[in-house]
Design an enzyme around this catalytic site. Structure first.
Site, short mmCIF file in Angstrom:
data_model
loop_
_atom_site.label_atom_id
_atom_site.label_comp_id
_atom_site.label_asym_id
_atom_site.label_seq_id
_atom_site.Cartn_x
_atom_site.Cartn_y
_atom_site.Cartn_z
N SER A 136 0.84 -1.20 0.00
CA SER A 136 0.00 0.00 0.00
C SER A 136 0.88 1.26 0.00
CB SER A 136 -0.98 -0.03 1.19
OG SER A 136 -2.00 0.91 1.03
N GLU B 103 -1.43 -2.98 -8.07
CA GLU B 103 -2.74 -3.16 -7.46
C GLU B 103 -3.13 -1.83 -6.85
OE1 GLU B 103 -3.35 -3.30 -3.84
OE2 GLU B 103 -1.31 -2.66 -3.44
N HIS C 215 -4.49 -5.57 -1.72
CA HIS C 215 -5.51 -5.35 -0.70
C HIS C 215 -6.61 -6.41 -0.84
CE1 HIS C 215 -3.51 -1.43 -0.90
NE2 HIS C 215 -4.03 -1.15 0.28
#
Length: 310
Positions: A118, A215, A280
């Site tokens: 992230s 992602e 995620h």
């Protein structure tokens, strides 16, 4: 410039001391404690840096002032007894502190394992460019997937302790978007962070020869379109050999997201695999950045030429 393999740090041994840091946001205490118990069950010795439990006095989304978070991460990295630095959570804030890290001291301290995903993407890029270090896109201590999903836990544990056992990566969800296979050096992360890094100090300007692994979370289809278009216009994706796509949680109906991904990435003329199993997602595999690998979009696998850690 063509991407080259990066320096791989050493694997962990039982009893290893690992530092838990908060380069971005604060983590709820219950999730922190649950994650620490998992690390202890692996016979690791986790040491929590103070700002993991802290909070910025004005900005709720930061675990303390930028200078303090950078100082703590530098201290954790430069502690000779620490063998790995694991992020407590993502959120936002790594970009604010990355230029405040003492890179001279960090380089002098040498290679160590860095784990996170992230917002940690900003650190993956910085450690690759400024230190030439391979890192792990893996679950953070307070990530729900790490706390709740056994396969997520085992993927990280095996990568840390037995990296030769996890050379081929991919879940059964993997599907071919553009067929073929490609060889390259893995890099990537949260695609919005990669786009935000473009044009900043010390950012990479070329990813030629790279296998792109991306992602994201919470980015609607039109925002993903803008993000990918920026990466294409910047020239960063010129010469990328293949693309592996992870999860797109809370980004809208997947078929709409998929249409954008295919439209923006299909024109690269390289193999593309979707839903490989990182990011995620409920199950999030640990994938290394900075290592040579083969992407087989037909089989839905990413196979490392060598273990992620020495």
């Amino acid at each position: 410039m063509t991407l080259m393999p990066l320096i791989r740090p050493a694997r962990l041994r039982p009893g290893a001391k690992v530092a838990v840091v908060a380069p971005s946001g604060p983590v709820p205490e219950d999730r922190l404690e649950a994650g620490l118990e998992i690390l202890r069950s692996w016979d690791l010795d986790p040491v929590v840096m103070p700002h993991v439990r802290g909070r910025h006095p004005e900005f709720w989304y930061l675990a303390g002032a930028d200078e303090a978070r950078a100082r703590e991460m530098t201290a954790a990295w430069c502690d000779p007894s620490v063998t790995a630095v694991i992020c407590a959570r993502g959120g936002y804030g790594a970009q604010r502190m990355v230029d405040l890290l003492d890179w001279t001291a960090i380089r002098a301290a040498g290679p160590k394992v860095l784990v996170g995903y992230s917002d940690t993407t900003a650190l993956h890029e910085a450690f690759a460019v400024r230190m030439g270090l391979a890192t792990l896109h893996g679950p953070m201590v307070g990530a729900l997937s790490f706390l709740k999903d056994g396969r997520t836990q085992e993927s990280l544990r095996a990568t840390l302790f037995e990296p030769e056992s996890v050379r081929t990566l991919g879940l059964q969800t993997a599907r071919t978007m553009v067929p073929g296979w490609a060889r390259g050096i893995t890099f990537g992360g949260c695609v919005s962070l990669l786009a935000a890094d473009v044009g900043t100090p010390h950012a990479r300007t070329s990813a030629r020869g790279g296998l792109l692994l991306i992602e994201d979370v919470g980015e609607e289809d039109y925002r993903l379109d803008r993000i990918l278009t920026q990466l294409l216009r910047s020239g960063l994706l010129e010469g990328v050999t293949g693309v592996a796509l992870g999860s797109w949680a809370e980004c809208g109906p997947y078929e709409q997201v998929r249409a954008v991904l295919h439209d923006r990435l299909g024109g690269l003329g390289v193999p593309v695999v979707e839903e490989l199993g990182f990011g995620h997602s409920a199950t999030a595999l640990t994938v290394p950045f900075g290592v040579p690998a083969v992407l087989d979009a037909d089989a839905g696998t990413l196979t490392l030429d060598e273990p992620a850690l020495l």
